[in-house]
Design a protein around this motif. Structure first.
Motif, mmCIF file in Angstrom:
data_model
loop_
_atom_site.group_PDB
_atom_site.id
_atom_site.type_symbol
_atom_site.label_atom_id
_atom_site.label_comp_id
_atom_site.label_asym_id
_atom_site.label_seq_id
_atom_site.Cartn_x
_atom_site.Cartn_y
_atom_site.Cartn_z
ATOM 1 N N ALA A 1 14.444 -18.502 12.890
ATOM 2 C CA ALA A 1 14.007 -19.198 11.678
ATOM 3 C C ALA A 1 15.070 -18.993 10.607
ATOM 4 N N LEU A 2 15.716 -20.087 10.217
ATOM 5 C CA LEU A 2 16.760 -20.046 9.191
ATOM 6 C C LEU A 2 16.236 -20.694 7.923
ATOM 7 N N PRO A 3 16.714 -20.273 6.763
ATOM 8 C CA PRO A 3 16.220 -20.867 5.514
ATOM 9 C C PRO A 3 16.691 -22.302 5.360
ATOM 10 N N PRO A 4 15.989 -23.096 4.570
ATOM 11 C CA PRO A 4 16.447 -24.467 4.322
ATOM 12 C C PRO A 4 17.795 -24.458 3.603
ATOM 13 N N TYR B 1 -6.784 -4.356 25.570
ATOM 14 C CA TYR B 1 -7.970 -5.141 25.911
ATOM 15 C C TYR B 1 -8.318 -6.118 24.794
ATOM 16 N N ARG B 2 -8.039 -5.728 23.568
ATOM 17 C CA ARG B 2 -8.354 -6.586 22.431
ATOM 18 C C ARG B 2 -7.183 -7.506 22.071
ATOM 19 N N TRP B 3 -5.969 -6.979 22.184
ATOM 20 C CA TRP B 3 -4.788 -7.738 21.812
ATOM 21 C C TRP B 3 -3.860 -7.855 23.015
ATOM 22 N N LYS B 4 -3.355 -9.046 23.233
ATOM 23 C CA LYS B 4 -2.457 -9.292 24.359
ATOM 24 C C LYS B 4 -1.159 -8.520 24.166
ATOM 25 N N PRO B 5 -0.758 -7.703 25.132
ATOM 26 C CA PRO B 5 0.520 -7.003 24.992
ATOM 27 C C PRO B 5 1.685 -7.995 25.068
ATOM 28 N N GLU B 6 2.483 -7.999 24.048
ATOM 29 C CA GLU B 6 3.662 -8.859 24.022
ATOM 30 C C GLU B 6 4.716 -8.231 23.129
ATOM 31 N N ASN B 7 5.952 -8.410 23.502
ATOM 32 C CA ASN B 7 7.082 -7.921 22.733
ATOM 33 C C ASN B 7 7.681 -9.111 21.987
ATOM 34 N N LEU B 8 7.309 -9.229 20.739
ATOM 35 C CA LEU B 8 7.711 -10.386 19.935
ATOM 36 C C LEU B 8 8.862 -9.996 19.022
ATOM 37 N N GLN B 9 9.809 -10.914 18.904
ATOM 38 C CA GLN B 9 10.994 -10.696 18.084
ATOM 39 C C GLN B 9 11.303 -11.984 17.334
ATOM 40 N N ILE B 10 11.643 -11.855 16.061
ATOM 41 C CA ILE B 10 12.015 -13.024 15.269
ATOM 42 C C ILE B 10 13.321 -12.726 14.547
ATOM 43 N N LEU B 11 14.219 -13.699 14.560
ATOM 44 C CA LEU B 11 15.528 -13.589 13.921
ATOM 45 C C LEU B 11 15.523 -14.453 12.677
ATOM 46 N N LEU B 12 15.842 -13.847 11.549
ATOM 47 C CA LEU B 12 15.828 -14.524 10.262
ATOM 48 C C LEU B 12 17.196 -14.399 9.604
ATOM 49 N N GLU B 13 17.466 -15.336 8.733
ATOM 50 C CA GLU B 13 18.673 -15.274 7.909
ATOM 51 C C GLU B 13 18.244 -15.139 6.456
ATOM 52 N N ALA B 14 18.766 -14.134 5.773
ATOM 53 C CA ALA B 14 18.385 -13.890 4.385
ATOM 54 C C ALA B 14 19.026 -14.933 3.478
ATOM 55 N N ALA B 15 18.260 -15.372 2.500
ATOM 56 C CA ALA B 15 18.716 -16.392 1.558
ATOM 57 C C ALA B 15 19.155 -15.736 0.256
ATOM 58 N N PRO C 1 23.362 -11.904 5.517
ATOM 59 C CA PRO C 1 22.636 -10.867 6.267
ATOM 60 C C PRO C 1 21.676 -11.486 7.266
ATOM 61 N N MET C 2 21.719 -10.980 8.481
ATOM 62 C CA MET C 2 20.822 -11.414 9.538
ATOM 63 C C MET C 2 19.782 -10.319 9.764
ATOM 64 N N ILE C 3 18.550 -10.709 9.922
ATOM 65 C CA ILE C 3 17.444 -9.758 10.058
ATOM 66 C C ILE C 3 16.776 -10.005 11.398
ATOM 67 N N GLN C 4 16.608 -8.936 12.130
ATOM 68 C CA GLN C 4 15.903 -8.987 13.417
ATOM 69 C C GLN C 4 14.678 -8.095 13.313
ATOM 70 N N ILE C 5 13.512 -8.684 13.484
ATOM 71 C CA ILE C 5 12.245 -7.961 13.371
ATOM 72 C C ILE C 5 11.609 -7.909 14.746
ATOM 73 N N ASP C 6 11.322 -6.704 15.212
ATOM 74 C CA ASP C 6 10.655 -6.492 16.495
ATOM 75 C C ASP C 6 9.272 -5.906 16.235
ATOM 76 N N TYR C 7 8.255 -6.554 16.765
ATOM 77 C CA TYR C 7 6.878 -6.114 16.565
ATOM 78 C C TYR C 7 6.432 -5.242 17.740
ATOM 79 N N ILE C 8 5.758 -4.160 17.410
ATOM 80 C CA ILE C 8 5.212 -3.259 18.419
ATOM 81 C C ILE C 8 3.746 -3.627 18.623
ATOM 82 N N HIS C 9 3.381 -3.923 19.860
ATOM 83 C CA HIS C 9 2.011 -4.352 20.127
ATOM 84 C C HIS C 9 1.036 -3.182 19.992
#
Length: 1201
Positions: A710-713, A185-199, A172-180
């Protein structure tokens, strides 16, 4: 341990697996792998497998004749199981739950998102990794939660399917998208995404026999991000093993932070807003009708829903109602009705409930309360409420109106008053959990500007970007007005006088209201307003629907019956709108058109409902009631309570709008004759046969998403199962990866434009050595950390669909090609001169821009008669007019683009694994301004190189700092800068103009202080007359007010001055090295660079050494030094002249002293010796006299003495 097979062998292996799974699954597996292949080309990860994107429909037949029978039998078996397997797998869905760190491995455990801070649970584990590329001295933290992942298929054993998938190589592959956050003014607007592989990991719960495998689950860390409380999770497979349709399984619901929980004395989570009820009762819903779900779009982690008859309770969900709780609120429920608050009765019902990013609002009777959650990733923990806070206590509030889209870094809520303050409105502002209200207008009432004596505000809409209030006002003569109030100018304008009666529009889809139309005798009863900030369309709804593009001229939508009355509406902000009437009818409207469709009840709904009953779906019942509706990722969901006897429950179910409309379509046909037989031929309703999007812009780039992998060891266990030890390492690596991302925003540019470069820069040369240890099972920890598995992705491949939203900088553009495959009768003969005209009449594409003054569009048509194909090349360009320079991601102009195939609205559909989608319609959000993910960095490497070139030398400090090189004071300083794109990885020289200022400084880096505005002017302005300039330049360009210099990469450079009244003047050295000073410089292109919408503001520190002393101190130092030098010279001369005489005098003195000492010693010795000799020697020797001094013997003795 998994074996890394060569690509050719892997391809052959997959073909065999595809043959086992079946032909139908093979095709889908290949399609899924097509996306993953591009993903793996970037990572080079171990699970990269190549095979054709479209697998063959039958197995690969072997060449050996003795295996033919075997393959024939296999083919027969596959064909017999094909239909059953396809139907089963199409209904499979993922199961995702949240697990705390200590609950990993327990199959049915589930935790709430209570902890919002990293924990120190893996540092001990990392200290033992001696055969891995990590630094044991580095501090590794972890996130408090994991995602437990599994899947289920109806009618199948989930445990067997999971084991089968693992053994076949499914991951299983997991894609997490964060909503800013809303507050940019306090937090930099950015569209961050991380791809993970479930172990994969075996469950620790229950007994596991030797011959059977324990329950299998997959685990992956659930990362947190500062400035975000909402994240979407998408789960899909790597294309190997059982095929599960790629779905957004949870639509943010498993990863939403719940700031309304706390731990009780036993450590169990409890709610802070109220008391949790054990179960829902049918009485909660039997008397209650459906009500709207109000929240801030895309930023709300927790939804609340009131409306329970005479119950002081709300439904609360942090998973978009995948699960929920009924809470009895802990509020006082005071009754303060009086002569100025004319409320006729009292009820405990929560009438209005609105959720924002951090705060919940409710209205009970005339009382308004709010509760701020504890979200440490957004603001300080102390801002969280301990109980419900009552606001506007002296006001009589009759209604709360939501503001679905925030602006200016804040969220808003509107409170409508009645009684003594009728005609006023309270605007609530929520910023970082702080709530404040302002009553407008100030000093006068809305009613004073309208005809009549009294009025009442029925509804209000706030447009935050324009600072405009749109009000639906009813006067005492029962006349409704649309009024605009501007908060900045304090002005009020009557935009539109709503007709008193519904216009006559028989046999029409719509009617433009010009004032000359005829009307029926049915009065218009407006109920509310809705404004879409993306396309500037305003809706007035009630027992009618009015639509306006400019808020002054309206279109009457004639399809909606005047006998029904709308009680609320909702918008997907992707072109889909839903209305709900008082009779619980559901109507659907597609923006850009004029047709309104009733989908519930309808013939299509009856057909779909009966099919669900035949399939024995547990989500449908003959006795049910609608609770609410809401959009989630452009899909419509409904909350329905089922009154099944003994199985009463509240369910969330998908409402397939496209399928219901397709079932409702007429089936026109005509009867023709062929020879002597009559045949039935169905006519095409949709104007095109197929539609495809080509040459779409890359999603990652136009959506400005920063993606990490980011893949698991890898584990050395032959079965490939992980344990708590390896999962802890995975958790720490993911944390460190995101920590590097957050730390990368520094002013000095690295030699390599990548946040992970510093992580592996000293370890990458030993990559093969670490893999050698692992492959030979020589590592003590039994795992291998692949350094290529933790990196940033800059060209993440995606499907061929259009991006959900697009960012455009100044003058930028994007293009898209729509390919329409037509029916056979669309084209006439190629020899016909009217072929092109016939095509234009049957197939046409329109592009609708919400703000044509900001964007321009061009459409180019290509006709391919031999392929029955039309290509429409569409290009959207920014006109460089509608946005000002701003910080990256802030104050963007919100607009949209709509592409329509004429005649396709409500007639063209396509069935997918998820839904029947509506074709011929595409709406894309466009944000004009400085896109997120861009920054300005000081190119220190090139600056040093250029300094050495123009100054013919480069002298660094004596004590060198590789992170901050020094520059010599007397050298010409010419800084260079880079524009770095954090999304695409591009890094190029900044070629625009900028203003440079010294805004701070100090003798050491720790003592740097910021200067005031007056000091900044004196230290940097060419107009300064106080002798305070720190630097000067030969550049001739200045700002319009001549206060500061305008520089560029072609400027001649900076000459350091450090004038008399500047802070760097006359620095006294503290050691033998020359004086040093640290300057804090600010670079900004705002107002001087018209090449971009971005206001690049960079603050960095420059280390200058070799500062000169002042003239007075130099003169004083020279005089003192000269005096000392001359004195030393005189002393040296005198010493040289007098030294021989002094030497001789000293020798003579020494000789005399020696003689005196020798004489005294001799006589003293002689006297004492003579006395002693008289007593011990003979008289002859005793009477022998001493020698004479002038004799030879006497001289010898004297010398000896």
């Amino acid at each position: 341990m998994e074996t890394r097979a060569p690509h050719r062998r892997a391809s052959r292996k997959v073909e065999v697996q595809a043959a086992i799974l079946g032909a139908g699954q093979r095709g889908r597996t290949g399609a899924a792998k097509q996306r993953l292949t591009g993903f793996n080309q970037v990572t080079g990860s171990s699970y990269m497998v190549f095979w054709p994107a479209m697998s063959p429909v039958s197995p690969v037949w072997p060449r050996k004749p003795n295996l033919c029978a075997f393959w024939v039998l296999r083919l027969v078996l596959l064909l017999s199981l094909k239909s059953r397997t396809e139907g089963t797998l199409q209904n499979c869905h993922w199961l995702v739950v949240l697990n705390k760190f200590e609950n990993v491995g327990f199959h049915l455990s589930k935790d709430r998102f209570l902890e919002h801070q990293p924990v120190d649970t893996v540092s001990e584990v990392f200290s033992k990794l001696v055969d891995s590329p990590v630094d044991p001295q580095e501090k590794y933290l972890s996130f408090p939660y994991y995602l437990q992942i599994n899947f289920t298929c109806p009618g199948e054993d989930s445990e067997v399917l999971a084991r089968k998938g693992h053994l076949l190589g499914m991951k299983p592959m997991i894609q997490i998208d964060y909503i800013h956050s809303v507050n940019f003014y306090r937090w930099k607007p950015e569209n961050l995404q991380i791809l993970l592989e479930a172990a994969p990991m075996l469950s620790r719960a229950g007994d596991c026999h030797a011959e059977a495998m324990c329950i299998l689950n997959w685990y992956t860390p659930m990362p947190l991000k500062n400035g975000s409380v909402v994240a979407s999770v998408e789960v899909y497979t790597n294309g190997i093993g059982p095929f599960i349709p790629r779905k957004r399984c949870c639509f943010w619901f498993f990863v939403n932070m719940n700031g309304f929980l706390r731990k009780d004395a036993s450590g169990a989570p409890v709610f802070t807003v109220g008391y949790e009820s054990l179960s829902l009762k049918p009485s909660h819903f039997r008397l209650s009708k459906s009500r709207p779900l109000w929240y801030t779009m895309d930023h709300t982690p927790v939804f609340i829903l009131g409306g329970f008859d005479n119950e002081k309770a709300i439904l609360l969900s942090d998973s978009n109602f995948h699960d929920f709780v009924l809470l009895e609120l802990s509020i006082d429920s005071c009754w303060v009705g009086s002569y100025y608050c004319p409320i006729l009765g009292f009820s405990a019902t929560i009438h209005d409930a609105i959720a924002t990013e951090s705060t919940l609002f409710i209205r009970q009777n005339q009382l308004v309360y709010y509760f701020t959650g504890t979200y440490t990733t957004l603001f300080d923990k102390s801002r969280g409420s301990r109980g419900w806070v009552r606001v506007l206590s002296s006001e009589c509030i009759k209604k709360l109106c939501p503001v679905f889209v925030g602006g200016n870094g804040s969220e808003y809520i509107l409170a409508l008053t009645t009684g003594k303050n009728e005609g006023y409105i309270h605007i609530g502002t929520i910023t970082d959990g702080l709530v404040s209200f302002q009553m407008v207008p100030d000093g006068w009432s809305i009613c004073e500007k309208l005809p009549g004596l009294n009025c009442t505000i029925e509804w209000a809409v706030y447009i935050a970007d324009e600072r405009n209030l749109l009000l639906l006002v009813k006067t005492d003569s029962v006349q409704f007005y649309l009024v605009n109030f501007n908060l900045e100018l304090k002005t009020l304008h009557i935009l539109y006088k709503i007709p008193e009666f519904i216009p006559e529009a028989q046999n029409l889809d719509f009617l433009v209201l010009l004032g000359t139309e005829t009307y029926t005798d049915t009065p218009m009863i407006p109920q509310g307003l809705y404004f879409n900030t993306l396309n500037n369309v305003l809706y007035i709804w009630g027992n009618f629907i009015l639509q306006s593009y400019n808020r002054e001229h309206f279109i009457f939508l004639a399809d909606f019956p005047k006998e029904s009355t709308i009680k609320y509406m909702l918008n997907s902000y992707k072109g889909h709108i839903t209305f709900v009437t008082e009779d619980e009818e559901i109507w659907y409207f597609l923006e850009g058109g004029y047709d309104v469709y009733r989908i519930v009840p309808s013939q299509g709904w009856n057909t779909y409902f009966n099919l669900q009953k035949l399939e024995k779906s547990p989500l449908y019942s003959n006795d049910e009631t609608l609770v609410s509706l809401f959009y989630e990722k452009n899909h419509l969901y409904e909350l329905v309570y089922l009154f099944d006897n003994g199985k009463e429950r509240l369910v969330r179910r998908f409402l397939p709008v496209g399928k219901l409309m397709e079932y409702d379509l007429p089936k026109p046909f005509k009867i023709g004759s062929q020879r002597e037989n009559k045949i039935i031929s169905f006519e095409y309703i949709c104007p095109f046969k197929e539609i495809h999007l080509l040459d779409v812009p890359q999603k990652q780039h136009v959506e400005r998403k920063e993606s990490y992998l980011a893949l698991p060891p890898l584990v050395s266990e032959s079965s490939g199962f992980h344990n708590n030890y390896t999962l802890a390492v995975y958790q720490g690596l993911v944390y460190y990866l995101l920590w590097l991302h957050a730390k990368y925003n520094k002013p000095y540019a690295d030699p390599v434009h990548d946040p992970t470069w510093r992580w592996w820069q000293h370890k990458i040369v030993y990559k093969d050595y670490y893999f050698y240890l692992f492959s030979n099972r020589l590592t003590a920890e039994g795992m291998y950390i692949n350094m290529n598995a933790y990196q940033k992705l800059y060209n993440l491949s995606s499907d061929y669909s259009m991006a959900d939203f697009v960012f455009l900088d100044k003058g930028n553009w994007f293009s898209i090609t729509a390919a329409l495959l037509s029916h056979q009768d669309t084209f006439t003969s190629a020899d016909s001169p009217g072929a092109g005209l016939e095509v234009d009449r049957k197939l046409a594409v329109s592009v609708i821009l919400a703000d044509p003054e900001c964007l321009s569009s061009s459409v180019t048509q290509e006709i391919h008669l031999n392929r029955n194909l039309l290509l429409f090349k569409i290009k959207i360009t920014d006109k460089r007019k509608c946005s000002e320079q701003g910080i990256t991601g802030r104050n963007l102009k919100k607009t949209s683009m709509l592409i329509k195939v004429l005649g396709a609205s409500g007639k063209c559909f396509q069935a997918t694994t998820l839904d029947t989608i509506i074709r011929g319609f595409l709406m894309t959000k466009i944000f004009i301004g400085c896109p997120p993910g861009k920054r300005l960095a000081f190119d220190v490497s090139y600056t040093v190189m250029h300094s050495q070139k123009i100054n013919k030398h480069y002298l660094d400090c004596v004590v060198k700092d590789p992170e901050m090189p020094c520059f010599l004071f007397r050298d010409l300083f010419q800084p260079f800068f880079l524009v770095q794109d954090l999304v695409t990885g591009d890094s190029g020289s900044f070629l625009g103009s900028y203003v440079l200022k010294v805004v701070g400084g100090g003798r050491t880096e720790e003592t740097i202080k910021d200067y005031t505005e007056e000091e900044i002017f004196r230290y940097n302005s060419p107009l300064d007359t106080t002798k305070s300039l720190i630097w000067k330049t030969k550049a001739e360009r200045t700002t319009s007010d001549n206060k500061f210099y305008i520089m560029s990469h072609k400027s001649p450079g900076i000459e350091w001055l450090c004038s008399e009244n500047s802070p760097c003047y006359d620095i006294i050295p503290t050691d033998i090295f020359p004086p040093e000073f640290f300057f804090k410089l600010l670079v900004s292109n705002r107002g001087v660079d018209d090449s971009t919408y971005c206001d690049y503001q960079l603050t960095f520190i420059v280390h200058i050494h070799g500062l000169p002393l002042s003239s007075k101190r130099s003169s004083f130092t020279f005089v003192v030094s000269s005096t000392i030098f001359l004195g030393l010279v005189v002393l040296y001369i005198l010493f040289c002249l007098l030294w021989p005489h002094i030497s001789r005098a000293w020798a003579s003195l020494r000789w005399r002293i020696n003689n005196i000492m020798a004489s005294e010693s001799y006589f003293t010795y002689a006297t004492s010796t003579a006395g002693f000799s008289l007593q011990s020697h003979s008289s002859e020797e005793s009477f022998k006299g001493p020698p004479r001094v002038d004799s030879k013997e006497g001289n010898v003795q004297a010398k000896k003495a």
